[in-house]
Each structure stands twice: as structure tokens, then as C-alpha cells.
Motif scaffolding. Sequence first.
Motif, PDB file in Angstrom:
ATOM      1  N   VAL A   5       0.853  -1.186   0.000  1.00  0.00           N
ATOM      2  CA  VAL A   5       0.000   0.000   0.000  1.00  0.00           C
ATOM      3  C   VAL A   5       0.888   1.234   0.000  1.00  0.00           C
ATOM      4  CG1 VAL A   5      -1.765   1.306   1.216  1.00  0.00           C
ATOM      5  CG2 VAL A   5      -1.818  -1.203   1.266  1.00  0.00           C
ATOM      6  N   GLU A   6       0.741   2.058  -1.046  1.00  0.00           N
ATOM      7  CA  GLU A   6       1.517   3.290  -1.148  1.00  0.00           C
ATOM      8  C   GLU A   6       0.756   4.453  -0.515  1.00  0.00           C
ATOM      9  OE1 GLU A   6       2.073   1.202  -5.256  1.00  0.00           O
ATOM     10  OE2 GLU A   6       0.432   1.630  -3.854  1.00  0.00           O
ATOM     11  N   SER A   7       1.511   5.425  -0.051  1.00  0.00           N
ATOM     12  CA  SER A   7       0.926   6.663   0.464  1.00  0.00           C
ATOM     13  C   SER A   7       1.937   7.780   0.296  1.00  0.00           C
ATOM     14  CB  SER A   7       0.532   6.506   1.935  1.00  0.00           C
ATOM     15  OG  SER A   7       1.677   6.258   2.726  1.00  0.00           O
ATOM     16  N   GLY A   8       1.482   9.017   0.497  1.00  0.00           N
ATOM     17  CA  GLY A   8       2.383  10.153   0.486  1.00  0.00           C
ATOM     18  C   GLY A   8       2.347  10.986  -0.777  1.00  0.00           C
ATOM     19  N   GLY A   9       1.570  10.556  -1.758  1.00  0.00           N
ATOM     20  CA  GLY A   9       1.477  11.357  -2.970  1.00  0.00           C
ATOM     21  C   GLY A   9       0.707  12.645  -2.731  1.00  0.00           C
ATOM     22  N   GLY A  10       0.736  13.507  -3.731  1.00  0.00           N
ATOM     23  CA  GLY A  10       0.015  14.766  -3.606  1.00  0.00           C
ATOM     24  C   GLY A  10       0.473  15.760  -4.642  1.00  0.00           C
ATOM     25  N   TRP A  11       0.155  17.012  -4.363  1.00  0.00           N
ATOM     26  CA  TRP A  11       0.485  18.111  -5.271  1.00  0.00           C
ATOM     27  C   TRP A  11       1.604  18.932  -4.664  1.00  0.00           C
ATOM     28  CZ3 TRP A  11       0.492  23.350  -4.590  1.00  0.00           C
ATOM     29  CH2 TRP A  11       0.577  24.129  -5.747  1.00  0.00           C
ATOM     30  N   VAL A  12       2.568  19.331  -5.502  1.00  0.00           N
ATOM     31  CA  VAL A  12       3.671  20.141  -5.012  1.00  0.00           C
ATOM     32  C   VAL A  12       4.152  21.024  -6.153  1.00  0.00           C
ATOM     33  CG1 VAL A  12       5.434  18.414  -5.584  1.00  0.00           C
ATOM     34  CG2 VAL A  12       5.851  20.049  -3.738  1.00  0.00           C
ATOM     35  N   GLN A  13       4.694  22.165  -5.826  1.00  0.00           N
ATOM     36  CA  GLN A  13       5.276  23.039  -6.838  1.00  0.00           C
ATOM     37  C   GLN A  13       6.666  22.539  -7.220  1.00  0.00           C
ATOM     38  OE1 GLN A  13       4.991  27.074  -5.261  1.00  0.00           O
ATOM     39  NE2 GLN A  13       3.193  27.418  -6.554  1.00  0.00           N
ATOM     40  N   ALA A  14       7.076  22.878  -8.408  1.00  0.00           N
ATOM     41  CA  ALA A  14       8.405  22.507  -8.879  1.00  0.00           C
ATOM     42  C   ALA A  14       9.464  22.980  -7.885  1.00  0.00           C
ATOM     43  CB  ALA A  14       8.675  23.097 -10.252  1.00  0.00           C
ATOM     44  N   GLY A  15      10.427  22.117  -7.626  1.00  0.00           N
ATOM     45  CA  GLY A  15      11.464  22.404  -6.645  1.00  0.00           C
ATOM     46  C   GLY A  15      11.148  21.886  -5.261  1.00  0.00           C
ATOM     47  N   GLY A  16       9.919  21.467  -5.057  1.00  0.00           N
ATOM     48  CA  GLY A  16       9.509  20.970  -3.753  1.00  0.00           C
ATOM     49  C   GLY A  16       9.862  19.505  -3.541  1.00  0.00           C
ATOM     50  N   SER A  17       9.384  18.981  -2.413  1.00  0.00           N
ATOM     51  CA  SER A  17       9.712  17.611  -2.027  1.00  0.00           C
ATOM     52  C   SER A  17       8.457  16.856  -1.606  1.00  0.00           C
ATOM     53  CB  SER A  17      10.698  17.604  -0.848  1.00  0.00           C
ATOM     54  OG  SER A  17      11.912  18.229  -1.183  1.00  0.00           O
ATOM     55  N   LEU A  18       8.503  15.560  -1.804  1.00  0.00           N
ATOM     56  CA  LEU A  18       7.495  14.639  -1.293  1.00  0.00           C
ATOM     57  C   LEU A  18       8.189  13.369  -0.831  1.00  0.00           C
ATOM     58  CD1 LEU A  18       4.563  14.822  -3.909  1.00  0.00           C
ATOM     59  CD2 LEU A  18       4.481  15.589  -1.533  1.00  0.00           C
ATOM     60  N   ARG A  19       7.562  12.692   0.117  1.00  0.00           N
ATOM     61  CA  ARG A  19       8.091  11.418   0.589  1.00  0.00           C
ATOM     62  C   ARG A  19       6.995  10.372   0.427  1.00  0.00           C
ATOM     63  NH1 ARG A  19      12.255   9.729   3.976  1.00  0.00           N
ATOM     64  NH2 ARG A  19      11.843   7.932   5.304  1.00  0.00           N
ATOM     65  N   LEU A  20       7.254   9.399  -0.428  1.00  0.00           N
ATOM     66  CA  LEU A  20       6.329   8.304  -0.628  1.00  0.00           C
ATOM     67  C   LEU A  20       6.691   7.144   0.288  1.00  0.00           C
ATOM     68  CD1 LEU A  20       6.055   8.215  -4.532  1.00  0.00           C
ATOM     69  CD2 LEU A  20       4.796   9.628  -2.893  1.00  0.00           C
ATOM     70  N   SER A  21       5.670   6.468   0.770  1.00  0.00           N
ATOM     71  CA  SER A  21       5.884   5.283   1.597  1.00  0.00           C
ATOM     72  C   SER A  21       5.153   4.098   0.992  1.00  0.00           C
ATOM     73  CB  SER A  21       5.394   5.513   3.020  1.00  0.00           C
ATOM     74  OG  SER A  21       6.170   6.488   3.670  1.00  0.00           O
ATOM     75  N   CYS A  22       5.734   2.936   1.166  1.00  0.00           N
ATOM     76  CA  CYS A  22       5.134   1.686   0.729  1.00  0.00           C
ATOM     77  C   CYS A  22       5.148   0.751   1.930  1.00  0.00           C
ATOM     78  CB  CYS A  22       5.926   1.105  -0.432  1.00  0.00           C
ATOM     79  SG  CYS A  22       5.385  -0.518  -0.995  1.00  0.00           S
ATOM     80  N   LEU A  23       3.963   0.443   2.440  1.00  0.00           N
ATOM     81  CA  LEU A  23       3.848  -0.464   3.577  1.00  0.00           C
ATOM     82  C   LEU A  23       3.453  -1.842   3.098  1.00  0.00           C
ATOM     83  CD1 LEU A  23       2.141   1.689   6.345  1.00  0.00           C
ATOM     84  CD2 LEU A  23       4.525   1.035   6.118  1.00  0.00           C
ATOM     85  N   ALA A  24       4.146  -2.854   3.606  1.00  0.00           N
ATOM     86  CA  ALA A  24       3.910  -4.218   3.156  1.00  0.00           C
ATOM     87  C   ALA A  24       3.380  -5.079   4.284  1.00  0.00           C
ATOM     88  CB  ALA A  24       5.206  -4.821   2.638  1.00  0.00           C
ATOM     89  N   SER A  25       2.519  -5.980   3.928  1.00  0.00           N
ATOM     90  CA  SER A  25       2.093  -7.007   4.862  1.00  0.00           C
ATOM     91  C   SER A  25       2.702  -8.320   4.400  1.00  0.00           C
ATOM     92  CB  SER A  25       0.573  -7.119   4.891  1.00  0.00           C
ATOM     93  OG  SER A  25       0.081  -7.497   3.619  1.00  0.00           O
ATOM     94  N   GLY A  26       3.007  -9.175   5.343  1.00  0.00           N
ATOM     95  CA  GLY A  26       3.646 -10.423   4.971  1.00  0.00           C
ATOM     96  C   GLY A  26       4.857 -10.665   5.849  1.00  0.00           C
ATOM     97  N   GLN A  27       5.044 -11.890   6.225  1.00  0.00           N
ATOM     98  CA  GLN A  27       6.065 -12.211   7.215  1.00  0.00           C
ATOM     99  C   GLN A  27       7.472 -12.190   6.665  1.00  0.00           C
ATOM    100  OE1 GLN A  27       4.830 -15.980   8.762  1.00  0.00           O
ATOM    101  NE2 GLN A  27       3.201 -15.136   9.998  1.00  0.00           N
ATOM    102  N   THR A  28       7.644 -12.328   5.357  1.00  0.00           N
ATOM    103  CA  THR A  28       8.978 -12.477   4.794  1.00  0.00           C
ATOM    104  C   THR A  28       9.383 -11.284   3.940  1.00  0.00           C
ATOM    105  OG1 THR A  28       8.078 -13.671   2.893  1.00  0.00           O
ATOM    106  CG2 THR A  28       8.805 -14.980   4.796  1.00  0.00           C
TER     107      THR A  28
END
Length: 124
Positions: A5-28
Motif C-alpha cells: 500500500v503506497e501513500s504520500g502522494g500529492g500536489w507540489v510546486q516545482a522544486g519541492g519535495s514529497l516522501r512516498l511510503s510503501c507499507l507491506a504485509s507479509g512475514q517475509t
Amino acid sequence: QVQLVESGGGWVQAGGSLRLSCLASGQTFSSYSVGWFRQVPGKEREFVATISSSSSTTYYANSVKGRFTISRDNVKNAVNLQMNSLKPEDTAVYYCAARPLGHGNVYATSYDYWGQGTQVTVSS
């Protein structure tokens, strides 16, 4: 089986920053390599970055090298993509993907599990 499951997307002006996260389920998840890809309508899915299962190896597309950083926390089952100095051409839906091998590669077809994607929009 791994769910992503990804999160952290959005709108930003050029030169800005975003941090995307990917959370995983599963033991391995700690034995999976992970890649980030992106796609715009009408174009093929494009490789962005990959990280090995142990974090020992990372690899980036030339278009993002020096601006994006991929990292992972196997305790939290998370992989992050820090995106700095964003450009309008970075606008896309970003997907994380995983495969049950220690090292990733640039080919989308080699990944077995995919998230639903998160939209990133960079305005000029």
C-alpha cells in the motif's frame, strides 16, 4: 503473499519535495527486493529506483539520480522514496513493487506484487 500500500502522494510546486511510503504485509518482506515505478497515461510504466532486501544495493534511473533516495525499514515493513527538487516531468502515478529475490532490477515484469499507486503532481 505480500500486499503493498503506497501513500504520500500529492500536489507540489516545482522544486519541492514529497516522501512516498510503501507499507507491506507479509512475514517475509525482509527477503524481498523492492522497486518504485511510475506511469503517465498513454505511456509504459517507467523504472524509478530499486533497493535490495538488505538495503546494501540501490539503483536509480538517470532521470532521478541525485534527487530521489530509496530506503527501507524491514522492522516496519516499509520502503520509502524521498523525492527532492521535483520537476513537472516527475508527475505520474507512482507504484511500489516487490519480488521474492534479494536484488531488484529495472524491469516491471520481473516484480510479482504491486501496490495500487499514488498520484504525484508537480506544477511549474
